[in-house]
Design a protein around this motif. Structure first.
Motif, PDB file in Angstrom:
ATOM      1  N   GLY A  25      -2.904  -7.878 -14.596  1.00  0.00           N
ATOM      2  CA  GLY A  25      -1.532  -8.053 -14.152  1.00  0.00           C
ATOM      3  C   GLY A  25      -1.244  -7.320 -12.855  1.00  0.00           C
ATOM      4  O   GLY A  25      -0.497  -7.814 -12.002  1.00  0.00           O
ATOM      5  N   ALA A  26      -1.837  -6.136 -12.689  1.00  0.00           N
ATOM      6  CA  ALA A  26      -1.620  -5.363 -11.472  1.00  0.00           C
ATOM      7  C   ALA A  26      -2.253  -6.039 -10.267  1.00  0.00           C
ATOM      8  O   ALA A  26      -1.685  -6.046  -9.170  1.00  0.00           O
ATOM      9  N   LEU A  27      -3.426  -6.610 -10.443  1.00  0.00           N
ATOM     10  CA  LEU A  27      -4.056  -7.335  -9.347  1.00  0.00           C
ATOM     11  C   LEU A  27      -3.196  -8.537  -8.936  1.00  0.00           C
ATOM     12  O   LEU A  27      -2.998  -8.800  -7.748  1.00  0.00           O
ATOM     13  N   ALA A  28      -2.684  -9.261  -9.925  1.00  0.00           N
ATOM     14  CA  ALA A  28      -1.817 -10.399  -9.625  1.00  0.00           C
ATOM     15  C   ALA A  28      -0.533  -9.940  -8.942  1.00  0.00           C
ATOM     16  O   ALA A  28      -0.038 -10.598  -8.014  1.00  0.00           O
ATOM     17  N   ALA A  29       0.024  -8.811  -9.391  1.00  0.00           N
ATOM     18  CA  ALA A  29       1.246  -8.290  -8.775  1.00  0.00           C
ATOM     19  C   ALA A  29       0.984  -7.866  -7.334  1.00  0.00           C
ATOM     20  O   ALA A  29       1.789  -8.128  -6.439  1.00  0.00           O
ATOM     21  N   ALA A  30      -0.151  -7.223  -7.097  1.00  0.00           N
ATOM     22  CA  ALA A  30      -0.488  -6.782  -5.747  1.00  0.00           C
ATOM     23  C   ALA A  30      -0.653  -7.965  -4.798  1.00  0.00           C
ATOM     24  O   ALA A  30      -0.349  -7.860  -3.607  1.00  0.00           O
ATOM     25  N   ASP A  31      -1.125  -9.082  -5.320  1.00  0.00           N
ATOM     26  CA  ASP A  31      -1.275 -10.283  -4.482  1.00  0.00           C
ATOM     27  C   ASP A  31       0.058 -10.749  -3.909  1.00  0.00           C
ATOM     28  O   ASP A  31       0.083 -11.441  -2.881  1.00  0.00           O
ATOM     29  N   GLN A  32       1.150 -10.418  -4.575  1.00  0.00           N
ATOM     30  CA  GLN A  32       2.468 -10.867  -4.130  1.00  0.00           C
ATOM     31  C   GLN A  32       3.116  -9.884  -3.148  1.00  0.00           C
ATOM     32  O   GLN A  32       4.190 -10.170  -2.605  1.00  0.00           O
ATOM     33  N   LEU A  33       2.486  -8.755  -2.910  1.00  0.00           N
ATOM     34  CA  LEU A  33       3.044  -7.744  -2.030  1.00  0.00           C
ATOM     35  C   LEU A  33       2.608  -7.970  -0.585  1.00  0.00           C
ATOM     36  O   LEU A  33       1.552  -8.567  -0.339  1.00  0.00           O
ATOM     37  N   PRO A  34       3.372  -7.462   0.384  1.00  0.00           N
ATOM     38  CA  PRO A  34       2.854  -7.424   1.752  1.00  0.00           C
ATOM     39  C   PRO A  34       1.532  -6.665   1.782  1.00  0.00           C
ATOM     40  O   PRO A  34       1.336  -5.717   1.015  1.00  0.00           O
ATOM     41  N   GLU A  35       0.632  -7.071   2.637  1.00  0.00           N
ATOM     42  CA  GLU A  35      -0.707  -6.480   2.630  1.00  0.00           C
ATOM     43  C   GLU A  35      -0.675  -4.963   2.764  1.00  0.00           C
ATOM     44  O   GLU A  35      -1.382  -4.253   2.036  1.00  0.00           O
ATOM     45  N   ALA A  36       0.138  -4.443   3.676  1.00  0.00           N
ATOM     46  CA  ALA A  36       0.186  -2.990   3.873  1.00  0.00           C
ATOM     47  C   ALA A  36       0.652  -2.274   2.608  1.00  0.00           C
ATOM     48  O   ALA A  36       0.147  -1.196   2.267  1.00  0.00           O
ATOM     49  N   THR A  37       1.604  -2.871   1.901  1.00  0.00           N
ATOM     50  CA  THR A  37       2.114  -2.264   0.672  1.00  0.00           C
ATOM     51  C   THR A  37       1.064  -2.317  -0.433  1.00  0.00           C
ATOM     52  O   THR A  37       0.867  -1.339  -1.163  1.00  0.00           O
ATOM     53  N   TRP A  47      14.476  10.596 -12.183  1.00  0.00           N
ATOM     54  CA  TRP A  47      15.631  10.318 -11.319  1.00  0.00           C
ATOM     55  C   TRP A  47      15.590  11.200 -10.079  1.00  0.00           C
ATOM     56  O   TRP A  47      15.879  10.742  -8.979  1.00  0.00           O
ATOM     57  N   ARG A  48      15.256  12.471 -10.240  1.00  0.00           N
ATOM     58  CA  ARG A  48      15.236  13.382  -9.086  1.00  0.00           C
ATOM     59  C   ARG A  48      14.030  13.132  -8.185  1.00  0.00           C
ATOM     60  O   ARG A  48      14.141  13.141  -6.961  1.00  0.00           O
ATOM     61  N   GLU A  49      12.855  12.928  -8.807  1.00  0.00           N
ATOM     62  CA  GLU A  49      11.614  12.890  -8.038  1.00  0.00           C
ATOM     63  C   GLU A  49      11.210  11.505  -7.558  1.00  0.00           C
ATOM     64  O   GLU A  49      10.397  11.375  -6.641  1.00  0.00           O
ATOM     65  N   VAL A  50      11.762  10.455  -8.186  1.00  0.00           N
ATOM     66  CA  VAL A  50      11.426   9.086  -7.773  1.00  0.00           C
ATOM     67  C   VAL A  50      12.665   8.329  -7.304  1.00  0.00           C
ATOM     68  O   VAL A  50      12.665   7.730  -6.230  1.00  0.00           O
ATOM     69  N   ALA A  51      13.737   8.354  -8.091  1.00  0.00           N
ATOM     70  CA  ALA A  51      14.931   7.607  -7.695  1.00  0.00           C
ATOM     71  C   ALA A  51      15.544   8.161  -6.416  1.00  0.00           C
ATOM     72  O   ALA A  51      16.024   7.389  -5.569  1.00  0.00           O
ATOM     73  N   VAL A  52      15.543   9.467  -6.236  1.00  0.00           N
ATOM     74  CA  VAL A  52      16.114  10.033  -5.005  1.00  0.00           C
ATOM     75  C   VAL A  52      15.331   9.591  -3.776  1.00  0.00           C
ATOM     76  O   VAL A  52      15.923   9.116  -2.803  1.00  0.00           O
ATOM     77  N   PRO A  53      13.981   9.691  -3.755  1.00  0.00           N
ATOM     78  CA  PRO A  53      13.256   9.134  -2.602  1.00  0.00           C
ATOM     79  C   PRO A  53      13.488   7.637  -2.420  1.00  0.00           C
ATOM     80  O   PRO A  53      13.415   7.131  -1.297  1.00  0.00           O
ATOM     81  N   LEU A  54      13.773   6.931  -3.516  1.00  0.00           N
ATOM     82  CA  LEU A  54      14.042   5.498  -3.452  1.00  0.00           C
ATOM     83  C   LEU A  54      15.541   5.197  -3.371  1.00  0.00           C
ATOM     84  O   LEU A  54      15.980   4.104  -3.731  1.00  0.00           O
ATOM     85  N   ALA A  55      16.312   6.133  -2.867  1.00  0.00           N
ATOM     86  CA  ALA A  55      17.769   5.983  -2.859  1.00  0.00           C
ATOM     87  C   ALA A  55      18.204   4.705  -2.156  1.00  0.00           C
ATOM     88  O   ALA A  55      19.182   4.055  -2.562  1.00  0.00           O
ATOM     89  N   ARG A  56      17.493   4.308  -1.116  1.00  0.00           N
ATOM     90  CA  ARG A  56      17.829   3.070  -0.402  1.00  0.00           C
ATOM     91  C   ARG A  56      17.738   1.865  -1.331  1.00  0.00           C
ATOM     92  O   ARG A  56      18.586   0.966  -1.313  1.00  0.00           O
ATOM     93  N   ALA A 110       6.920   8.125  -5.331  1.00  0.00           N
ATOM     94  CA  ALA A 110       7.725   8.813  -4.327  1.00  0.00           C
ATOM     95  C   ALA A 110       7.084   8.696  -2.945  1.00  0.00           C
ATOM     96  O   ALA A 110       7.777   8.483  -1.937  1.00  0.00           O
ATOM     97  N   GLU A 111       5.764   8.811  -2.887  1.00  0.00           N
ATOM     98  CA  GLU A 111       5.056   8.696  -1.607  1.00  0.00           C
ATOM     99  C   GLU A 111       5.219   7.308  -0.997  1.00  0.00           C
ATOM    100  O   GLU A 111       5.306   7.154   0.221  1.00  0.00           O
ATOM    101  N   LEU A 112       5.252   6.301  -1.848  1.00  0.00           N
ATOM    102  CA  LEU A 112       5.330   4.918  -1.383  1.00  0.00           C
ATOM    103  C   LEU A 112       6.755   4.460  -1.080  1.00  0.00           C
ATOM    104  O   LEU A 112       6.948   3.335  -0.608  1.00  0.00           O
ATOM    105  N   ALA A 113       7.740   5.299  -1.339  1.00  0.00           N
ATOM    106  CA  ALA A 113       9.139   4.896  -1.215  1.00  0.00           C
ATOM    107  C   ALA A 113       9.473   4.210   0.113  1.00  0.00           C
ATOM    108  O   ALA A 113      10.206   3.210   0.118  1.00  0.00           O
ATOM    109  N   PRO A 114       8.962   4.689   1.261  1.00  0.00           N
ATOM    110  CA  PRO A 114       9.320   4.006   2.517  1.00  0.00           C
ATOM    111  C   PRO A 114       8.857   2.558   2.589  1.00  0.00           C
ATOM    112  O   PRO A 114       9.401   1.772   3.373  1.00  0.00           O
TER     113      PRO A 114
END
Length: 311
Positions: free
Chosen positions: A166-178, A91-100, A136-140
């Protein structure tokens, strides 16, 4: 621990509802730990409430309500001290950076982050600290709609080798930069994806040398006795005493999954190793190979060494 003015305000405003939740939990389980609840509210909910207040003050009350409800549920589950500390950290290290993102969908986002961290921590071979740091790094770059996919891709990178397809399939659905950022690559996702799909040992940093899995149960490892190996089509079957599993490995790690004695017995047995391995005793070293992988084991070691193999 002193609570922030933000959380004190929200708790006071919602006191009747929050007290009702706690009373219901007490009725449901006589051993409900009120002290653990108070500690969790201060340790994990307070930093999150402050982070949301700073960017979306109109959502603070909703986040506190959802966060308090989930915290009561987790306390009711009587998590071990180690697992409670892990939830505090995520919660502190991931949810807080992902507060948005939390502010947009507090209940599902907090539940997903909590469950993911607990799952990784309970999976031998997975690296939950690495997963949390990278999330946390990817939060933005993360949105509420992409959080689950990013989490799955990062979990694969953090050692959850069985997530590969499954991860490869999931990544296919993301914006390229993400997708590129989640996998740690640059340039074209299509090119990186093709390389990842073609070779389980390929990474954007280069070909992986291999991975090591195992350890003695007395020191927290998965094997009570040195493991035996057999080759399967989806990985390497492992038998160590009464424990039988399928070891799935790739460039980012290895995980062991339940398998049956019949599956182990039907698989191709090991043979004398074609070469020695510096991580294992040389005497009686055995190996099995699949289409792209070689695994080594020794009757004098509780570890399995897994490396790329081209035949």
């Amino acid at each position: 621990m002193t609570l922030s003015a933000v959380l004190v305000r929200e708790l006071a405003a919602a006191r009747p509802q929050l007290n009702a939740r706690v009373a219901a939990a007490r009725r449901a389980r006589s051993g409900f730990d009120a002290e653990a609840l108070a500690d969790a509210v201060a340790t994990r909910l307070d930093p999150l409430a402050q982070a949301v207040e700073a960017i979306a003050p109109d959502r603070t009350a909703t986040v506190v309500d959802a966060g308090f409800a989930l915290t009561v549920t987790l306390v009711d589950h009587a998590l071990s001290i180690e697992r409670r500390k892990l939830v505090d950290r995520v919660w502190r290290e991931v949810a807080v950076p992902l507060a948005r993102v939390v502010a947009e969908r507090p209940e599902p986002v907090l539940a997903m982050l909590t469950n993911a961290a607990l799952k990784l921590a309970s999976t031998p071979g997975a690296r939950v600290d690495e997963w949390m740091a990278r999330m946390a790094e990817l939060a933005p770059l993360v949105e509420a709609e992409t959080l689950a996919a990013v989490g799955q891709v990062v979990a694969w990178r953090a050692g959850m080798a069985h997530y590969r397809e499954g991860a490869l399939a999931a990544a296919d659905q993301l914006p390229e930069a993400t997708a590129l950022a989640a996998i740690g690559a640059h340039g074209s996702w299509a090119e990186s994806r093709a390389a990842l799909a073609a070779d389980r040992w390929w990474t954007p940093e280069g070909k992986a040398a291999g991975t090591r899995f195992g350890g003695f149960t007395g020191f927290g490892g998965p094997f009570a006795v040195p493991p035996e190996l057999r080759a399967g089509t989806a990985g390497v079957f492992v038998r160590a005493g009464e424990r039988i599993g399928l070891l799935v490995a790739d460039a980012w790690g290895a995980t062991l999954h339940p398998a049956s004695a019949a599956e182990f017995d039907a698989a191709r047995p090991s043979a004398p190793a074609p070469r020695t391995h510096p991580g294992l005793p040389a005497d009686d070293l055995r190996a099995v190979t699949t289409a792209d992988t070689i695994a080594f084991a020794s009757p004098r070691s509780h570890f399995v060494e897994v490396q790329p193999w081209t035949g």
